[in-house]
Each structure stands twice: as C-alpha cells, then as structure tokens.
Scaffold this motif. Sequence first.
Motif, PDB file in Angstrom:
ATOM      1  N   LEU A   1       8.313  65.724  -9.996  1.00 24.83           N
ATOM      2  CA  LEU A   1       8.995  66.887  -9.709  1.00 24.83           C
ATOM      3  C   LEU A   1      10.494  66.776 -10.021  1.00 24.83           C
ATOM      4  CD1 LEU A   1       7.750  67.278  -5.905  1.00 24.83           C
ATOM      5  CD2 LEU A   1       7.047  68.605  -7.852  1.00 24.83           C
ATOM      6  N   LEU A   2      11.127  67.906 -10.385  1.00 24.77           N
ATOM      7  CA  LEU A   2      12.475  68.043 -10.480  1.00 24.77           C
ATOM      8  C   LEU A   2      13.297  68.683  -9.265  1.00 24.77           C
ATOM      9  CD1 LEU A   2      14.631  67.579 -13.205  1.00 24.77           C
ATOM     10  CD2 LEU A   2      14.324  70.169 -13.417  1.00 24.77           C
ATOM     11  N   ILE A   3      14.252  68.012  -8.767  1.00 24.03           N
ATOM     12  CA  ILE A   3      14.782  68.588  -7.855  1.00 24.03           C
ATOM     13  C   ILE A   3      16.332  68.428  -7.659  1.00 24.03           C
ATOM     14  CG2 ILE A   3      15.223  68.325  -5.154  1.00 24.03           C
ATOM     15  CD1 ILE A   3      12.284  67.315  -4.924  1.00 24.03           C
ATOM     16  N   ASN A   4      17.084  69.464  -7.601  1.00 26.95           N
ATOM     17  CA  ASN A   4      18.291  69.562  -7.518  1.00 26.95           C
ATOM     18  C   ASN A   4      18.881  68.801  -6.438  1.00 26.95           C
ATOM     19  OD1 ASN A   4      21.306  70.222  -7.413  1.00 26.95           O
ATOM     20  ND2 ASN A   4      20.607  72.122  -8.653  1.00 26.95           N
ATOM     21  N   GLU A   5      19.839  67.921  -6.652  1.00 27.68           N
ATOM     22  CA  GLU A   5      20.108  66.801  -5.875  1.00 27.68           C
ATOM     23  C   GLU A   5      21.481  67.514  -5.073  1.00 27.68           C
ATOM     24  OE1 GLU A   5      20.147  62.428  -7.195  1.00 27.68           O
ATOM     25  OE2 GLU A   5      21.242  63.559  -8.695  1.00 27.68           O
ATOM     26  N   GLY A   6      22.020  68.524  -5.431  1.00 24.64           N
ATOM     27  CA  GLY A   6      23.158  69.165  -4.824  1.00 24.64           C
ATOM     28  C   GLY A   6      24.427  68.736  -5.734  1.00 24.64           C
TER      29      GLY A   6
ATOM     30  N   HIS B   1       7.745  68.056 -16.420  1.00 23.08           N
ATOM     31  CA  HIS B   1       8.019  67.834 -14.929  1.00 23.08           C
ATOM     32  C   HIS B   1       8.078  69.317 -14.550  1.00 23.08           C
ATOM     33  CE1 HIS B   1      12.012  69.568 -16.424  1.00 23.08           C
ATOM     34  NE2 HIS B   1      12.069  68.401 -17.191  1.00 23.08           N
ATOM     35  N   ARG B   2       7.900  69.557 -13.307  1.00 24.44           N
ATOM     36  CA  ARG B   2       8.026  70.594 -12.520  1.00 24.44           C
ATOM     37  C   ARG B   2       9.016  70.828 -11.706  1.00 24.44           C
ATOM     38  NH1 ARG B   2       6.103  75.906 -12.509  1.00 24.44           N
ATOM     39  NH2 ARG B   2       5.574  76.511 -10.579  1.00 24.44           N
ATOM     40  N   GLN B   3       9.847  72.159 -11.837  1.00 23.27           N
ATOM     41  CA  GLN B   3      10.955  72.310 -10.991  1.00 23.27           C
ATOM     42  C   GLN B   3      10.256  72.965  -9.579  1.00 23.27           C
ATOM     43  OE1 GLN B   3      15.095  73.481 -12.355  1.00 23.27           O
ATOM     44  NE2 GLN B   3      14.377  75.309 -11.757  1.00 23.27           N
ATOM     45  N   THR B   4      10.747  72.374  -8.466  1.00 28.63           N
ATOM     46  CA  THR B   4      10.192  72.977  -7.364  1.00 28.63           C
ATOM     47  C   THR B   4      10.703  74.255  -6.996  1.00 28.63           C
ATOM     48  OG1 THR B   4      12.066  72.261  -6.125  1.00 28.63           O
ATOM     49  CG2 THR B   4      10.207  70.643  -6.229  1.00 28.63           C
ATOM     50  N   PRO B   5       9.754  75.313  -6.775  1.00 29.04           N
ATOM     51  CA  PRO B   5       9.904  76.532  -6.321  1.00 29.04           C
ATOM     52  C   PRO B   5      10.657  76.613  -4.904  1.00 29.04           C
ATOM     53  CG  PRO B   5       7.692  76.372  -6.430  1.00 29.04           C
ATOM     54  CD  PRO B   5       8.270  75.075  -6.923  1.00 29.04           C
ATOM     55  N   LEU B   6      10.759  77.685  -4.279  1.00 31.33           N
ATOM     56  CA  LEU B   6      11.082  78.118  -3.055  1.00 31.33           C
ATOM     57  C   LEU B   6      11.959  77.083  -2.392  1.00 31.33           C
ATOM     58  CD1 LEU B   6       7.203  78.532  -1.633  1.00 31.33           C
ATOM     59  CD2 LEU B   6       8.929  80.237  -2.419  1.00 31.33           C
ATOM     60  N   ALA B   7      13.003  76.722  -3.221  1.00 25.25           N
ATOM     61  CA  ALA B   7      13.928  75.856  -3.086  1.00 25.25           C
ATOM     62  C   ALA B   7      15.321  76.105  -3.222  1.00 25.25           C
ATOM     63  CB  ALA B   7      13.748  74.213  -3.510  1.00 25.25           C
ATOM     64  N   GLY B   8      15.496  77.402  -3.494  1.00 29.88           N
ATOM     65  CA  GLY B   8      16.670  78.146  -3.945  1.00 29.88           C
ATOM     66  C   GLY B   8      16.809  78.762  -5.102  1.00 29.88           C
ATOM     67  N   THR B   9      17.657  79.816  -5.358  1.00 26.25           N
ATOM     68  CA  THR B   9      17.492  80.432  -6.568  1.00 26.25           C
ATOM     69  C   THR B   9      17.687  79.562  -7.952  1.00 26.25           C
ATOM     70  OG1 THR B   9      18.761  82.054  -5.312  1.00 26.25           O
ATOM     71  CG2 THR B   9      18.619  82.639  -7.650  1.00 26.25           C
ATOM     72  N   TYR B  10      16.891  79.795  -8.923  1.00 24.06           N
ATOM     73  CA  TYR B  10      16.800  79.112 -10.184  1.00 24.06           C
ATOM     74  C   TYR B  10      16.579  77.819  -9.991  1.00 24.06           C
ATOM     75  CZ  TYR B  10      19.036  83.603 -11.381  1.00 24.06           C
ATOM     76  OH  TYR B  10      19.333  84.904 -11.382  1.00 24.06           O
ATOM     77  N   GLY B  11      15.941  77.401  -8.775  1.00 29.80           N
ATOM     78  CA  GLY B  11      15.653  75.873  -8.775  1.00 29.80           C
ATOM     79  C   GLY B  11      16.835  75.304  -7.909  1.00 29.80           C
ATOM     80  N   ASP B  12      18.030  75.895  -7.818  1.00 28.82           N
ATOM     81  CA  ASP B  12      19.240  75.234  -7.280  1.00 28.82           C
ATOM     82  C   ASP B  12      19.058  75.091  -5.749  1.00 28.82           C
ATOM     83  OD1 ASP B  12      20.393  75.028  -9.674  1.00 28.82           O
ATOM     84  OD2 ASP B  12      21.581  76.935  -9.582  1.00 28.82           O
ATOM     85  N   GLU B  13      20.107  74.523  -5.066  1.00 24.73           N
ATOM     86  CA  GLU B  13      19.802  74.178  -3.744  1.00 24.73           C
ATOM     87  C   GLU B  13      20.184  75.267  -2.617  1.00 24.73           C
ATOM     88  OE1 GLU B  13      24.205  72.891  -4.982  1.00 24.73           O
ATOM     89  OE2 GLU B  13      22.232  73.460  -5.809  1.00 24.73           O
ATOM     90  N   THR B  14      20.313  76.521  -3.142  1.00 20.87           N
ATOM     91  CA  THR B  14      20.760  77.396  -2.284  1.00 20.87           C
ATOM     92  C   THR B  14      20.172  78.798  -2.687  1.00 20.87           C
ATOM     93  OG1 THR B  14      22.536  78.501  -0.890  1.00 20.87           O
ATOM     94  CG2 THR B  14      22.859  77.665  -3.152  1.00 20.87           C
ATOM     95  N   PRO B  15      19.772  79.641  -1.661  1.00 19.06           N
ATOM     96  CA  PRO B  15      19.619  80.995  -2.381  1.00 19.06           C
ATOM     97  C   PRO B  15      20.898  81.876  -2.302  1.00 19.06           C
ATOM     98  CG  PRO B  15      19.138  80.606  -0.010  1.00 19.06           C
ATOM     99  CD  PRO B  15      19.775  79.327  -0.556  1.00 19.06           C
ATOM    100  N   TYR B  16      21.344  82.246  -3.540  1.00 19.24           N
ATOM    101  CA  TYR B  16      22.744  82.839  -3.689  1.00 19.24           C
ATOM    102  C   TYR B  16      22.600  84.176  -3.202  1.00 19.24           C
ATOM    103  CZ  TYR B  16      23.133  79.295  -7.154  1.00 19.24           C
ATOM    104  OH  TYR B  16      23.115  77.914  -7.921  1.00 19.24           O
ATOM    105  N   PHE B  17      21.635  84.878  -3.060  1.00 17.41           N
ATOM    106  CA  PHE B  17      21.582  86.265  -2.431  1.00 17.41           C
ATOM    107  C   PHE B  17      21.619  86.525  -1.045  1.00 17.41           C
ATOM    108  CE2 PHE B  17      19.499  86.017  -6.861  1.00 17.41           C
ATOM    109  CZ  PHE B  17      20.666  86.512  -7.641  1.00 17.41           C
TER     110      PHE B  17
END
Length: 435
Positions: A73-78, A8-24
Amino acid sequence: RLLDRHAHRQTPLAGTYGDETPYFGGVKLIQGPCHINWRKPESEGNRRWEEWKHKIWYEYSNITQSFSPRLPLLINEGNALEHTAWLMRHLPGVYAKIGNHGHGYQLPNEAVYLEKSFERHNRQCGDPGPWQFSRSEMDETNTGWFKQAPVWNMYWSCLWALHIGIDQLAFLRNDLNNTHYHEAFRFLRLFAGEKNPQWSNGAFVALRGGLDVADVRSFPESVFGVLPRGYWMKEPLYARARKIADKFSAQGASIGDDPVGVFASNLMDNRRAKSMSDVSWKIYTGNYQRYISQLEVEETSQAWWRMGSKCQPYGRFARSFKEKGPYVMKFSLDPCFLAQVPETQRSDSVRIRVVYLDRGTARWELKMRAVQRQQPHTSQRQEQAAALLSPFQSIIQHTNEDSGLWKERTVVITKEQAAVLGGGGVVAMVASGAK
C-alpha cells in the motif's frame, strides 16, 4: 491483472488524490456529516476523519496481504509526518507517499522534515533491514517561480528528491517529452532507488549553499533584523530575508519581488510564488549528495547562486574556492560505497565526472589519495594512519578557457586503479592561477 500492472496501490477513500484530506470540504460518515478543515487538525471533524482513514488503511492492508506476491500500500504520511507514528506501529510495511516535499526544492520547513524522515527512507551503512519505499510527484512546471528558469528548477528538484530519498518521482506527460529536462531525468534515473551504498550505481555531490532566514546564528538579529515568531509574519520576515540576500548579492543571491510563496504558511502555497528566492524558512542549507560529502565546506569554499546560462541545468547553485584561499576542496567517499570497489562493482571501470563553470583561466586538478599496500598482518589503525600519510595522485588536469558555459571533464579508470586511488576515501580538487 492488478499485480501485473502495479508496483504498489495507493489507498482510495483516504482523501482527494490519495492525500491526507478531502480538499472539497464536507464528507458524510456513517455517524453523520462533518466538515473537515485540514488547517485545523484539532477539530472534532478531523478527529473523526482520522479514525475513518485508519480503519480504511487497516482493511486494505488485510486484503492486499493475501495477494501473491504481496501488493504494498502507498499511504500519505502527511506533510508534517502526522500519520507516521500510527503507520509505523500498525502498518510498518507500507510505502510512503511523500506529499509536498517532492514538489520542488528550498521549500519552507524542509530541513525539519528531512531530519525526521531521512533515516526511515534511506538505508544506513551496515543496516540489514529494508528502507521505507517512497513516492512523490513533481507537477509544478506551470507555476510562476518554476517558469523563471525551468531547466534549472527541474534539475535541482530532481537532485533534492534524490537527496531526501524519494525512490519514485512522477511527472506530467508533457514534461517527460520535453527534451530540455532530459538531463534531469537521466540523472534521476541513474540514482533513484539506490539505497544500498555497497551496490549503488555511483556517488554524487552537487555543490550549493542555502540561506535560512530562521538561522539567527549565521544571521544575527542585531545585524539582519529580529526574527519573528513564525513564518506567517511576512512583512518583518521579508525585511530580514532581504538583508540576508543583499549580503550575498555579489555571489548571485536574490529574493525576488514576491514574498507570497517564500514564507507560505503551507508548503502548497509555494505554488503561488511568482519568483524564485534564495532565502526561505528553515530550508536545508548543505550540498545535495549521496555517498560522497564535502569536507570543511565553509572553510574551503563559498556559495554562488544563478550562475551561467538558464539553458543549462547546473547553474542554479554552485560553490567555488575561497577568493583568498586555500585553493583546495576535499571530499570523502562513504566507506560502504568505497568497499564495493573492486569486489562488487558491476562494471569493469569507474567513470569520474566533474561539471564546472568554464569562467576565467584558472588551472585546476582532481586528485585522489593513493594507498600503499600494507603487510598481511597490518592492523586497521596502522592502515588508517598510512592512508592519511599517503600522497595524492592527479587524475584530471585542466585549464579553463573562459567560455562562460558549463562543461564537464570525465576520466575512466579501471576498478583496480579505483581501489588503490580511492583507498583513502578522500578526493581533492586543487586550483592554481587566476580565480
């Protein structure tokens, strides 16, 4: 080449480390810069970020749909499943990255998450459709709470992942090479992804108990203290949790000396916990299991915590017979799992394994109900009635030797024997003699 190497492919440009938010912090969108605070999902910055993420997910889905074979696609549901509704409506075939709930067990609000997500990540008996594949990671081995009992915590984290339906769990390389964790990994490998009970490698039930500080029915406020409005009110909540733990202290329960991670406002704050706790906020309180469940749990057994050596994986939780009886615990096999014996069982034999704490000198037996063969024209109701009246047959007989260690007894029977003995769908553990 991508398809050769990736499931599978984790979606980029969707938050830090593939999570739902940019931590920085801030991010510059086309419409101008905005600041994203994931603790304030109602903010204008977060609203714009959500719109951006949805566009990215949709575009990547369109691209990968043309691949042959398809690359999911692998997407973080939150962590609160805040993206699930949109994903199910617009991208129903995506894989789910399960965030915090793969990072341990007994995490705040896990019972709420389990109730909302279980059916989607686990195939139900008779459901011809696929389940939603899920992945998470377990990288908590350097945290304070984990270091208190690493072998326990790795094993029970893996069992929790299996219970909620995580198909793929990633670990740190050093942890994979740690031989103390290999029993946990072996068990995870055996059952992970086994979502169809009619083809599963097996069934398991890990006996345990959980203490939910938010449960006012089991722990009334008049006895254990008023339940605060939320888990962020740490002082009164910690006092209530302490009273709950004290009630079960003779059975090994403890809350530890650090309330920080126990009632964290966010699940990832649990990483700051310095000690394990047997009481937490809205945790799942039952056994961890797949395709076999315990009957009349509280009426026939009692929970224990922190039993035996920390060098063995099993003792973080346990259940025993009630001190004053009845000395019988019964378990029911999933009928869809049971249906595969003997028709579709991939092995010629069935192995039954019991892990127990060798304490005391009690004698115990494992029994299965034998079903007498019915006449060809017997109705289903008559067969069910006959099964209830059929006798139990002993398949394991054992007397404890009081070594204080966790041990196991196994028995191997043919799949034809299993079809007869397991025909009633009920397994019984019976004890006699000393506790």
